[in-house]
Design a protein around this motif. Structure first.
Motif, PDB file in Angstrom:
ATOM      1  N   LEU A 114      -5.983 122.274  96.342  1.00 51.91           N
ATOM      2  CA  LEU A 114      -6.964 122.893  95.457  1.00 51.91           C
ATOM      3  C   LEU A 114      -8.251 123.224  96.214  1.00 51.91           C
ATOM      4  CD1 LEU A 114      -7.513 123.814  92.562  1.00 51.91           C
ATOM      5  CD2 LEU A 114      -8.398 121.511  92.105  1.00 51.91           C
ATOM      6  N   GLU A 115      -8.673 122.329  97.086  1.00 51.21           N
ATOM      7  CA  GLU A 115      -9.859 122.614  97.913  1.00 51.21           C
ATOM      8  C   GLU A 115      -9.619 123.835  98.786  1.00 51.21           C
ATOM      9  OE1 GLU A 115     -12.991 121.500  97.907  1.00 51.21           O
ATOM     10  OE2 GLU A 115     -12.361 120.358  96.150  1.00 51.21           O
ATOM     11  N   SER A 116      -8.427 123.972  99.335  1.00 44.83           N
ATOM     12  CA  SER A 116      -8.094 125.140 100.153  1.00 44.83           C
ATOM     13  C   SER A 116      -8.170 126.411  99.312  1.00 44.83           C
ATOM     14  CB  SER A 116      -6.695 124.986 100.763  1.00 44.83           C
ATOM     15  OG  SER A 116      -6.386 126.101 101.560  1.00 44.83           O
ATOM     16  N   VAL A 117      -7.619 126.363  98.110  1.00 43.35           N
ATOM     17  CA  VAL A 117      -7.673 127.526  97.210  1.00 43.35           C
ATOM     18  C   VAL A 117      -9.122 127.875  96.893  1.00 43.35           C
ATOM     19  CG1 VAL A 117      -7.155 128.317  94.858  1.00 43.35           C
ATOM     20  CG2 VAL A 117      -5.392 127.155  96.205  1.00 43.35           C
ATOM     21  N   ARG A 118      -9.936 126.872  96.635  1.00 37.97           N
ATOM     22  CA  ARG A 118     -11.355 127.127  96.332  1.00 37.97           C
ATOM     23  C   ARG A 118     -12.074 127.781  97.505  1.00 37.97           C
ATOM     24  NH1 ARG A 118     -12.110 121.322  93.508  1.00 37.97           N
ATOM     25  NH2 ARG A 118     -11.613 121.950  91.373  1.00 37.97           N
ATOM     26  N   ARG A 119     -11.694 127.393  98.716  1.00 36.39           N
ATOM     27  CA  ARG A 119     -12.336 127.961  99.910  1.00 36.39           C
ATOM     28  C   ARG A 119     -11.907 129.406 100.129  1.00 36.39           C
ATOM     29  NH1 ARG A 119     -14.762 123.959  98.576  1.00 36.39           N
ATOM     30  NH2 ARG A 119     -15.004 122.128  99.869  1.00 36.39           N
ATOM     31  N   ASP A 120     -10.585 129.665  99.982  1.00 32.40           N
ATOM     32  CA  ASP A 120     -10.058 131.010 100.217  1.00 32.40           C
ATOM     33  C   ASP A 120      -8.655 131.072  99.631  1.00 32.40           C
ATOM     34  OD1 ASP A 120      -9.186 133.480 101.084  1.00 32.40           O
ATOM     35  OD2 ASP A 120      -9.487 133.078 103.212  1.00 32.40           O
ATOM     36  N   ALA A 121      -8.549 131.577  98.421  1.00 31.50           N
ATOM     37  CA  ALA A 121      -7.262 131.599  97.712  1.00 31.50           C
ATOM     38  C   ALA A 121      -6.212 132.435  98.440  1.00 31.50           C
ATOM     39  CB  ALA A 121      -7.449 132.129  96.289  1.00 31.50           C
ATOM     40  N   ASP A 125      -1.638 133.936 103.163  1.00 31.38           N
ATOM     41  CA  ASP A 125      -0.804 134.534 102.126  1.00 31.38           C
ATOM     42  C   ASP A 125      -0.687 133.625 100.890  1.00 31.38           C
ATOM     43  OD1 ASP A 125       0.748 136.611 101.048  1.00 31.38           O
ATOM     44  OD2 ASP A 125       2.612 135.751 101.820  1.00 31.38           O
ATOM     45  N   GLY A 126      -1.781 132.958 100.533  1.00 25.53           N
ATOM     46  CA  GLY A 126      -1.780 132.102  99.348  1.00 25.53           C
ATOM     47  C   GLY A 126      -0.988 130.821  99.519  1.00 25.53           C
ATOM     48  N   ALA A 127      -0.910 130.319 100.746  1.00 28.06           N
ATOM     49  CA  ALA A 127      -0.067 129.154 101.050  1.00 28.06           C
ATOM     50  C   ALA A 127      -0.437 127.919 100.229  1.00 28.06           C
ATOM     51  CB  ALA A 127      -0.120 128.828 102.541  1.00 28.06           C
ATOM     52  N   ALA A 128      -1.724 127.679 100.002  1.00 29.14           N
ATOM     53  CA  ALA A 128      -2.118 126.487  99.243  1.00 29.14           C
ATOM     54  C   ALA A 128      -1.678 126.599  97.789  1.00 29.14           C
ATOM     55  CB  ALA A 128      -3.629 126.276  99.334  1.00 29.14           C
ATOM     56  N   LEU A 153      -6.007 124.668  88.960  1.00 25.54           N
ATOM     57  CA  LEU A 153      -5.665 125.807  89.807  1.00 25.54           C
ATOM     58  C   LEU A 153      -6.037 127.114  89.109  1.00 25.54           C
ATOM     59  CD1 LEU A 153      -4.366 127.115  92.281  1.00 25.54           C
ATOM     60  CD2 LEU A 153      -2.137 126.853  91.140  1.00 25.54           C
ATOM     61  N   ALA A 154      -5.706 127.222  87.834  1.00 23.29           N
ATOM     62  CA  ALA A 154      -6.065 128.431  87.091  1.00 23.29           C
ATOM     63  C   ALA A 154      -7.573 128.632  87.098  1.00 23.29           C
ATOM     64  CB  ALA A 154      -5.539 128.355  85.656  1.00 23.29           C
ATOM     65  N   GLY A 155      -8.309 127.549  86.910  1.00 22.85           N
ATOM     66  CA  GLY A 155      -9.779 127.637  86.946  1.00 22.85           C
ATOM     67  C   GLY A 155     -10.295 128.112  88.284  1.00 22.85           C
ATOM     68  N   ALA A 156      -9.684 127.646  89.360  1.00 19.03           N
ATOM     69  CA  ALA A 156     -10.118 128.050  90.703  1.00 19.03           C
ATOM     70  C   ALA A 156      -9.755 129.512  90.989  1.00 19.03           C
ATOM     71  CB  ALA A 156      -9.488 127.135  91.752  1.00 19.03           C
ATOM     72  N   LEU A 157      -8.609 129.945  90.489  1.00 20.01           N
ATOM     73  CA  LEU A 157      -8.165 131.318  90.770  1.00 20.01           C
ATOM     74  C   LEU A 157      -8.884 132.356  89.913  1.00 20.01           C
ATOM     75  CD1 LEU A 157      -4.311 130.762  91.053  1.00 20.01           C
ATOM     76  CD2 LEU A 157      -5.889 131.327  92.915  1.00 20.01           C
ATOM     77  N   PHE A 158      -9.242 131.974  88.703  1.00 17.76           N
ATOM     78  CA  PHE A 158      -9.793 132.960  87.763  1.00 17.76           C
ATOM     79  C   PHE A 158     -11.234 132.662  87.367  1.00 17.76           C
ATOM     80  CE2 PHE A 158      -5.168 132.714  87.044  1.00 17.76           C
ATOM     81  CZ  PHE A 158      -4.835 133.969  87.510  1.00 17.76           C
ATOM     82  N   ARG A 159     -11.993 132.150  88.304  1.00 13.06           N
ATOM     83  CA  ARG A 159     -13.381 131.828  88.003  1.00 13.06           C
ATOM     84  C   ARG A 159     -14.248 133.058  88.091  1.00 13.06           C
ATOM     85  NH1 ARG A 159     -15.156 130.372  93.788  1.00 13.06           N
ATOM     86  NH2 ARG A 159     -13.143 129.953  94.673  1.00 13.06           N
TER      87      ARG A 159
END
Length: 159
Positions: A114-121, A125-128, A153-159
């Motif tokens: 989740l931290e990786s997604v927050r840094r760069d989703a 290629d979206g590995a996290a 995850l949804a919150g991090a992707l669609f913020r």
């Protein structure tokens, strides 16, 4: 084992869509550490077969183990230190998540992914994000961690 493998291969040759045979081959290949061949066997299964749920779990486990272990044999402690030293690095968090998942520490793996997604989703290629989905698949949809981290995850992707 060779005779069993030969029978399973023969079953898939006689009936290309023989789900049980493909799953049996995948389990056999995974058991001897041939993850690529196991994933290839699982790839032969048509969606919606009676073994689909079990096959998806095995595929998720294999993908996590293929990618697991983090950075080139580094210890978990070294990967944690690297993530703390470079907290803005999506790659460091991804490596840490992979190592934690490989160790079976799924809660902490999901935190790192989740931290990786927050840094760069989009990193790698979206590995996290993909790794998180694999952990959800492995744990099952009813597992508390799946429910909590899907929302996060949804919150991090669609913020």
């Amino acid at each position: 084992e060779n005779a069993a493998e030969e029978r399973l291969v023969r079953a898939t040759e006689l009936e290309r869509g023989h789900a049980q045979a493909w799953l049996g081959l995948a389990r056999m290949y995974a058991g001897r550490g041939d993850r690529d061949q196991a994933l290839a066997a699982l790839g032969e299964l048509a969606p919606g077969t009676p073994v689909d749920e079990e096959a998806q779990r095995l595929a998720a486990q294999l993908r996590l183990s293929v990618e697991g272990g983090g950075g080139a044999g580094e210890s978990l402690e070294a990967l944690e230190a690297a993530a703390r030293a470079e907290p803005a690095s999506a790659d460091r968090w991804l490596e840490l998540g992979r190592a934690r998942a490989a160790a079976g520490d799924y809660a902490r793996a999901l935190e790192a992914f989740l931290e990786s997604v927050r840094r760069d989703a989009a990193h790698s290629d979206g590995a996290a994000r993909k790794a998180m989905v694999d952990v959800f698949e492995l744990l099952g949809p009813e597992h508390e961690l799946s429910a909590v981290f899907r929302r996060r995850l949804a919150g991090a992707l669609f913020r």
